[in-house]
Write an enzyme that holds these catalytic residues in place. Sequence first.
Site, PDB file in Angstrom:
ATOM      1  N   ASP A  37       0.837  -1.194   0.000  1.00 19.49           N
ATOM      2  CA  ASP A  37       0.000   0.000   0.000  1.00 19.49           C
ATOM      3  C   ASP A  37       0.872   1.244   0.000  1.00 19.49           C
ATOM      4  O   ASP A  37       0.545   2.246  -0.621  1.00 19.49           O
ATOM      5  CB  ASP A  37      -0.884   0.034   1.246  1.00 19.49           C
ATOM      6  CG  ASP A  37      -1.935  -1.044   1.205  1.00 19.49           C
ATOM      7  OD1 ASP A  37      -2.673  -1.186   2.178  1.00 19.49           O
ATOM      8  OD2 ASP A  37      -2.008  -1.753   0.180  1.00 19.49           O
ATOM      9  N   VAL A  97       3.882   1.788  -1.322  1.00 14.09           N
ATOM     10  CA  VAL A  97       4.420   2.110  -2.645  1.00 14.09           C
ATOM     11  C   VAL A  97       3.311   2.723  -3.495  1.00 14.09           C
ATOM     12  O   VAL A  97       3.500   3.733  -4.152  1.00 14.09           O
ATOM     13  CB  VAL A  97       4.976   0.835  -3.324  1.00 14.09           C
ATOM     14  CG1 VAL A  97       5.305   1.103  -4.775  1.00 14.09           C
ATOM     15  CG2 VAL A  97       6.191   0.327  -2.559  1.00 14.09           C
ATOM     16  N   GLU A 121     -13.637   6.041  15.232  1.00 12.05           N
ATOM     17  CA  GLU A 121     -13.777   4.584  15.364  1.00 12.05           C
ATOM     18  C   GLU A 121     -12.706   3.932  14.503  1.00 12.05           C
ATOM     19  O   GLU A 121     -12.075   4.603  13.692  1.00 12.05           O
ATOM     20  CB  GLU A 121     -15.184   4.128  14.960  1.00 12.05           C
ATOM     21  CG  GLU A 121     -15.468   4.317  13.490  1.00 12.05           C
ATOM     22  CD  GLU A 121     -16.842   3.756  13.072  1.00 12.05           C
ATOM     23  OE1 GLU A 121     -17.587   3.273  13.933  1.00 12.05           O
ATOM     24  OE2 GLU A 121     -17.136   3.825  11.875  1.00 12.05           O
ATOM     25  N   LYS A 152     -10.652   1.986  11.590  1.00  8.30           N
ATOM     26  CA  LYS A 152     -10.803   1.723  10.165  1.00  8.30           C
ATOM     27  C   LYS A 152     -10.457   0.254   9.981  1.00  8.30           C
ATOM     28  O   LYS A 152      -9.313  -0.158  10.163  1.00  8.30           O
ATOM     29  CB  LYS A 152      -9.876   2.605   9.338  1.00  8.30           C
ATOM     30  CG  LYS A 152     -10.065   2.405   7.850  1.00  8.30           C
ATOM     31  CD  LYS A 152      -9.377   3.496   7.046  1.00  8.30           C
ATOM     32  CE  LYS A 152      -9.796   3.442   5.586  1.00  8.30           C
ATOM     33  NZ  LYS A 152      -9.394   2.196   4.919  1.00  8.30           N
ATOM     34  N   ARG A 197     -19.104  -2.792  -2.799  1.00  7.63           N
ATOM     35  CA  ARG A 197     -18.940  -1.384  -3.112  1.00  7.63           C
ATOM     36  C   ARG A 197     -18.874  -1.111  -4.612  1.00  7.63           C
ATOM     37  O   ARG A 197     -19.434  -0.122  -5.095  1.00  7.63           O
ATOM     38  CB  ARG A 197     -17.678  -0.873  -2.425  1.00  7.63           C
ATOM     39  CG  ARG A 197     -17.422   0.574  -2.630  1.00  7.63           C
ATOM     40  CD  ARG A 197     -16.348   1.018  -1.667  1.00  7.63           C
ATOM     41  NE  ARG A 197     -16.029   2.402  -1.908  1.00  7.63           N
ATOM     42  CZ  ARG A 197     -15.337   2.819  -2.935  1.00  7.63           C
ATOM     43  NH1 ARG A 197     -14.887   1.946  -3.812  1.00  7.63           N
ATOM     44  NH2 ARG A 197     -15.090   4.094  -3.095  1.00  7.63           N
ATOM     45  N   LYS A 206     -14.968  11.289  11.914  1.00  8.40           N
ATOM     46  CA  LYS A 206     -16.129  11.831  11.205  1.00  8.40           C
ATOM     47  C   LYS A 206     -16.757  12.950  12.020  1.00  8.40           C
ATOM     48  O   LYS A 206     -16.762  12.887  13.253  1.00  8.40           O
ATOM     49  CB  LYS A 206     -17.182  10.732  11.000  1.00  8.40           C
ATOM     50  CG  LYS A 206     -16.681   9.540  10.186  1.00  8.40           C
ATOM     51  CD  LYS A 206     -17.674   8.396  10.199  1.00  8.40           C
ATOM     52  CE  LYS A 206     -17.072   7.179   9.512  1.00  8.40           C
ATOM     53  NZ  LYS A 206     -17.881   5.980   9.619  1.00  8.40           N
ATOM     54  N   CYS A 265      21.912 -34.144  19.102  1.00  5.86           N
ATOM     55  CA  CYS A 265      22.291 -33.032  18.222  1.00  5.86           C
ATOM     56  C   CYS A 265      22.403 -31.771  19.081  1.00  5.86           C
ATOM     57  O   CYS A 265      21.479 -31.436  19.836  1.00  5.86           O
ATOM     58  CB  CYS A 265      21.240 -32.837  17.132  1.00  5.86           C
ATOM     59  SG  CYS A 265      21.452 -31.311  16.190  1.00  5.86           S
TER      60      CYS A 265
HETATM   61  S1  IVH Z   1     -16.699   5.495   6.379  1.00  5.74           S
HETATM   62  C1  IVH Z   1     -18.609   8.437   3.825  1.00  5.74           C
HETATM   63  N1  IVH Z   1     -15.778   4.078   8.385  1.00  5.74           N
HETATM   64  O1  IVH Z   1     -12.619   2.339   4.240  1.00  5.74           O
HETATM   65  C2  IVH Z   1     -17.915   7.454   4.662  1.00  5.74           C
HETATM   66  N2  IVH Z   1     -15.172   3.447   6.193  1.00  5.74           N
HETATM   67  O2  IVH Z   1     -11.823   4.604   2.011  1.00  5.74           O
HETATM   68  C3  IVH Z   1     -17.330   6.320   3.904  1.00  5.74           C
HETATM   69  N3  IVH Z   1     -13.747   1.472   6.099  1.00  5.74           N
HETATM   70  O3  IVH Z   1     -14.771   2.079   1.516  1.00  5.74           O
HETATM   71  C4  IVH Z   1     -16.671   5.284   4.656  1.00  5.74           C
HETATM   72  N4  IVH Z   1     -13.674   1.091   8.271  1.00  5.74           N
HETATM   73  O4  IVH Z   1     -14.769   0.148   3.157  1.00  5.74           O
HETATM   74  C5  IVH Z   1     -15.806   4.244   7.041  1.00  5.74           C
HETATM   75  N5  IVH Z   1     -15.078   2.887  10.258  1.00  5.74           N
HETATM   76  C6  IVH Z   1     -15.100   3.059   8.928  1.00  5.74           C
HETATM   77  C7  IVH Z   1     -14.423   2.189   8.065  1.00  5.74           C
HETATM   78  C8  IVH Z   1     -14.461   2.430   6.695  1.00  5.74           C
HETATM   79  C9  IVH Z   1     -13.286   0.672   7.081  1.00  5.74           C
HETATM   80  C10 IVH Z   1     -13.461   1.309   4.679  1.00  5.74           C
HETATM   81  C11 IVH Z   1     -14.692   1.372   3.810  1.00  5.74           C
HETATM   82  C12 IVH Z   1     -14.462   2.469   2.815  1.00  5.74           C
HETATM   83  C13 IVH Z   1     -13.002   2.747   2.947  1.00  5.74           C
HETATM   84  C14 IVH Z   1     -12.812   4.243   2.865  1.00  5.74           C
END
Ligand code: IVH
Length: 649
Positions: A30, A32, A108, A110, A131, A280, A419
Amino acid sequence: MTKQEYLKAVEQLNIYAYHYYVLDDPMTTDDVYDTLYHQVRDFEAAHPDMIASDSPTQRVGDVPLGAFSKAPHKSRMWSLEDLFDYDDLKKWIARVHKHVHHVDFYCEPKYDGASLNLIYEGGSLKQAITRGDGTIGEEVTQNARTIRSIPLKIAYNELIEIRGEVVIFKEEFERINAQRSARKEALFANARNAAAGSLRQLDAKITAQRNLVFLPYGIGENHLDIPYLDARMDFIYAQGFKEAPMRLTCQTAEAVEAFYQKMKVSREDFEMMLDGMVVKVNEIAAQEMLGYTVKNPRWAVAYKFPAVEKITTVRNIVLQVGRTGVITPVAIVEPTNIDGVTVERATLHNFDEIERKDIRIHDKVIILRSGDVIPKIIKVLHRERPENAIPLTRPTHCPECGSELLDEGVLIKCQNLDCSARVVNAIIYFASKPCLNIDGLGDKIVETLYRNGLIRTVKDLFFLTLEQLLALEGFKEKKSQKLLDAIARSKGCACWRFVNALGIEHIGEVASKTLCERFGLHLLEADKESIRALEGFGEEMAESVVEFIRVNGDTMRELYDIIQPSAPEEKAAVAANPFKGKTVVLTGSMAQPRSEMKAMLEALGAKVSGSVSKKTDYLIFGADAGSKYDKAVTLGVETMSEATMRAML
Ligand code: IVH
């Protein structure tokens, strides 16, 4: 960057993206990709008239694979802009504050998996869509229905899209790869690819075997009238979805940063892979005011963790002989810094794996470091193989003692009990932390003692003298006496330490404790049936203990005499109660933290186990009980709610 370099970079990114998104077979890390992507983006910002129509910045995702039917999302699935450090975060927060004041930030994890959109209508799951390009994805409803953490029905009748990430827990990922390895199938490079690949199986039966997990993170189209994201998430959780393992609503950049640091240090402790933290804006009205760029919401960002995957080169492959005689190949790699630690070695597990992955000396490889486990090679960049790459031939003789090796296919073993590598490693293990825990008796010192002929077996440790040690180079009076004291102190250790130190195959720390709790100091007299009957024991483990005692009984007796391990303490008598002496399993969320429930039941004389088996007496369940509950029902184990349990007390 010249225009020509830019076009080349775009082409390279498209090749990377094709392998990553379409084939689920990444060519690079990721890191690179991200670096190159940012260069392309910077060039485009400076030369908007030169943007190539096929630049990855010009589209959100990539073409879905053909075989599933396509389905539109009711509202667009966005992706997130990445942040990499505190400076980026402060800049983003400043941007937000330009448009809206006094907002809260909801943080939260990711999750590193595959995103999925669930459409519920009339309280039922109607459609699950991957998606795809953000507007149209693939319909994988049948597969989603096999995922246990996705409720088929919810207590809300209006149309609603619930979005989240499908992940594979780390343990499950290891299990799947071990199984694939045994079947000689190609391994998944990481948990993310395993989750995405498993979700996109045309045969939902295969998906069902993968134990995928759905973690919700947001809502698409909806008719909710809840003005805050954190409250909306509470609403989703209340519908029976899995909660985020960590979340926080806060106000300032400092607070977001502190939470990020906290999540980063504990990232290894989570069951799922995390690649960052999502931040967020909490107020929905503020989100709407901030709006979207072409690709991303302005109200949310991904604050990424440092990469744990890196590209390096294999300098050499060396062979190690373990205490059981198994020969483990280890790659010596070009020293590489991963997340603050210099990695120089990576385990290759066994020879089958080298052959399957086709790893050669001088190859470029992707290594992964997670937590304090030994880094491993997850992928060989075969396209970049140099001409002088040297394949490894299977060894026929022990690199330590020269005796002929036993080639069992997956494992190759040195069978010579004398051994030196086997003996030294067995002694190092004997003295290690979960065993006799002899302070100061590490690898180097054991090797020195062995090389100088002072120890040949663990027994010899207890007859070392100060004179012998003082004769060795580098051993001063103080150090020598300290070592002798530490060895002497290990006498009288807890019985389970002694059993664990023996290194009986299949018997680790937990099994050693179980054995000692049941047999005390009389393990030598235990018969196979009573060992087999212990919680967590199977045929193989029981057989291994009995066989070990048969072969090593005399040595064990001698060691018992020297070390005199202490019997487990008699547990203080507990008053009669319905849980005394019972094996119970807890599942679901309860009024009290799990650790407190466990301690309470243990104080009542119950044994609290992590998994349901035929030997379980009671399964006690809280809200949202999952697979353990089902398993208990299948096995006919008595189940009771937390409330019933409390009533019984
Ligand atoms: S929010 C408008 N929250 O990361 C908000 N995404 O590049 C859109 N992902 O496609 C996403 N954990 O698959 C959100 N807590 C989280 C997430 C999350 C993983 C993934 C999701 C999204 C990508 C964002």
